[in-house]
Design a protein around this motif. Sequence first.
Motif, PDB file in Angstrom:
ATOM      1  N   GLY A   2       0.796  -1.214   0.000  1.00 21.40           N
ATOM      2  CA  GLY A   2       0.000   0.000   0.000  1.00 21.40           C
ATOM      3  C   GLY A   2       0.827   1.263   0.000  1.00 21.40           C
ATOM      4  O   GLY A   2       0.305   2.324   0.257  1.00 21.40           O
ATOM      5  N   GLN A  25       0.624  -3.646  -7.308  1.00 19.39           N
ATOM      6  CA  GLN A  25      -0.154  -2.437  -7.117  1.00 19.39           C
ATOM      7  C   GLN A  25       0.352  -1.349  -8.052  1.00 19.39           C
ATOM      8  O   GLN A  25       1.544  -1.216  -8.246  1.00 19.39           O
ATOM      9  CB  GLN A  25      -0.036  -1.940  -5.686  1.00 19.39           C
ATOM     10  CG  GLN A  25      -0.455  -2.965  -4.668  1.00 19.39           C
ATOM     11  CD  GLN A  25      -0.190  -2.467  -3.291  1.00 19.39           C
ATOM     12  OE1 GLN A  25      -0.497  -1.339  -2.979  1.00 19.39           O
ATOM     13  NE2 GLN A  25       0.399  -3.301  -2.461  1.00 19.39           N
ATOM     14  N   GLN A  32      -4.456   4.392  -5.049  1.00 20.59           N
ATOM     15  CA  GLN A  32      -3.775   3.141  -4.737  1.00 20.59           C
ATOM     16  C   GLN A  32      -4.603   1.977  -5.276  1.00 20.59           C
ATOM     17  O   GLN A  32      -5.811   1.915  -5.037  1.00 20.59           O
ATOM     18  CB  GLN A  32      -3.625   3.015  -3.216  1.00 20.59           C
ATOM     19  CG  GLN A  32      -2.817   1.843  -2.788  1.00 20.59           C
ATOM     20  CD  GLN A  32      -1.347   2.005  -3.118  1.00 20.59           C
ATOM     21  OE1 GLN A  32      -0.793   3.062  -2.904  1.00 20.59           O
ATOM     22  NE2 GLN A  32      -0.748   0.980  -3.660  1.00 20.59           N
ATOM     23  N   TYR A  34      -5.200  -2.202  -5.437  1.00 17.90           N
ATOM     24  CA  TYR A  34      -4.944  -3.424  -4.699  1.00 17.90           C
ATOM     25  C   TYR A  34      -5.455  -4.611  -5.501  1.00 17.90           C
ATOM     26  O   TYR A  34      -6.525  -4.541  -6.107  1.00 17.90           O
ATOM     27  CB  TYR A  34      -5.649  -3.409  -3.338  1.00 17.90           C
ATOM     28  CG  TYR A  34      -5.139  -2.336  -2.417  1.00 17.90           C
ATOM     29  CD1 TYR A  34      -4.031  -2.555  -1.612  1.00 17.90           C
ATOM     30  CD2 TYR A  34      -5.759  -1.093  -2.358  1.00 17.90           C
ATOM     31  CE1 TYR A  34      -3.557  -1.570  -0.767  1.00 17.90           C
ATOM     32  CE2 TYR A  34      -5.288  -0.097  -1.520  1.00 17.90           C
ATOM     33  CZ  TYR A  34      -4.189  -0.344  -0.729  1.00 17.90           C
ATOM     34  OH  TYR A  34      -3.717   0.643   0.100  1.00 17.90           O
ATOM     35  N   GLU A  38      -4.364  -9.411  -2.383  1.00 20.18           N
ATOM     36  CA  GLU A  38      -4.018  -8.548  -1.253  1.00 20.18           C
ATOM     37  C   GLU A  38      -5.235  -8.254  -0.388  1.00 20.18           C
ATOM     38  O   GLU A  38      -5.157  -8.261   0.839  1.00 20.18           O
ATOM     39  CB  GLU A  38      -3.430  -7.227  -1.760  1.00 20.18           C
ATOM     40  CG  GLU A  38      -2.069  -7.381  -2.400  1.00 20.18           C
ATOM     41  CD  GLU A  38      -1.597  -6.103  -3.048  1.00 20.18           C
ATOM     42  OE1 GLU A  38      -0.448  -5.734  -2.796  1.00 20.18           O
ATOM     43  OE2 GLU A  38      -2.383  -5.479  -3.785  1.00 20.18           O
TER      44      GLU A  38
END
Length: 157
Positions: A2, A25, A32, A34, A38
Motif C-alpha cells: 500500500g 499495485q 492506490q 490493490y 491482497e
Amino acid sequence: MGEEINDNPSGSGPADNTVAEGNGQTVEAGVQYYTLEEIRLHNMSTDTWLIIHDKVYDLTCFLEEHPGGEEVLIEQAGSDATESFEDVGHSTDAREMLMQYYVGELHMDDRSEQKPNEGNDAKPGESSSWTTWLILAIVATVVGIVYRFYVFEHKSS
C-alpha cells in the motif's frame, strides 16, 4: 504494502499519471490499486476490507457502529460486497459515509466484466417476471370471456 513510490522525486520530466508499479499495485494520480489477493488477506475482525463497486474500503473501525451488526461485514470481509451492499438498499448517507473508509481501488486486472444491461438479470430466451404475469393475465381474461360467451349461448338455446 500500500505504499506510494515516486520514481521521479524532483518533479521534473514528462507529466505521466503513472507514479509507480510494485507488489501487484499501481499508483496512478494518487489512487492506490490493490489486487484481489491482497484484499483477501484483510478478512478478520481486526482487519476488515471490503470491495464495493471496485473501490476498496477499510471498515475495521466501523464494525461496532454498523447498524446491521458487525457479523454481516465480517462475513463479506476480504471480498466483493457490492451485491450485498446494493441488495440491502443503503441510504445516500451510508454511501457518503463510505468515503471516509476509502483506501484505494481494485486493480484493473481483477475487475469483472460488466455488461451494459447490468440491471436485467434475465438470461437470453427467458422473459422477465412481469412479462410472464402479463401473459398469464391476458390468457385468463380471454378464457373468462370465452367461458362467459359459451355459458350465455347455451342458456339462451
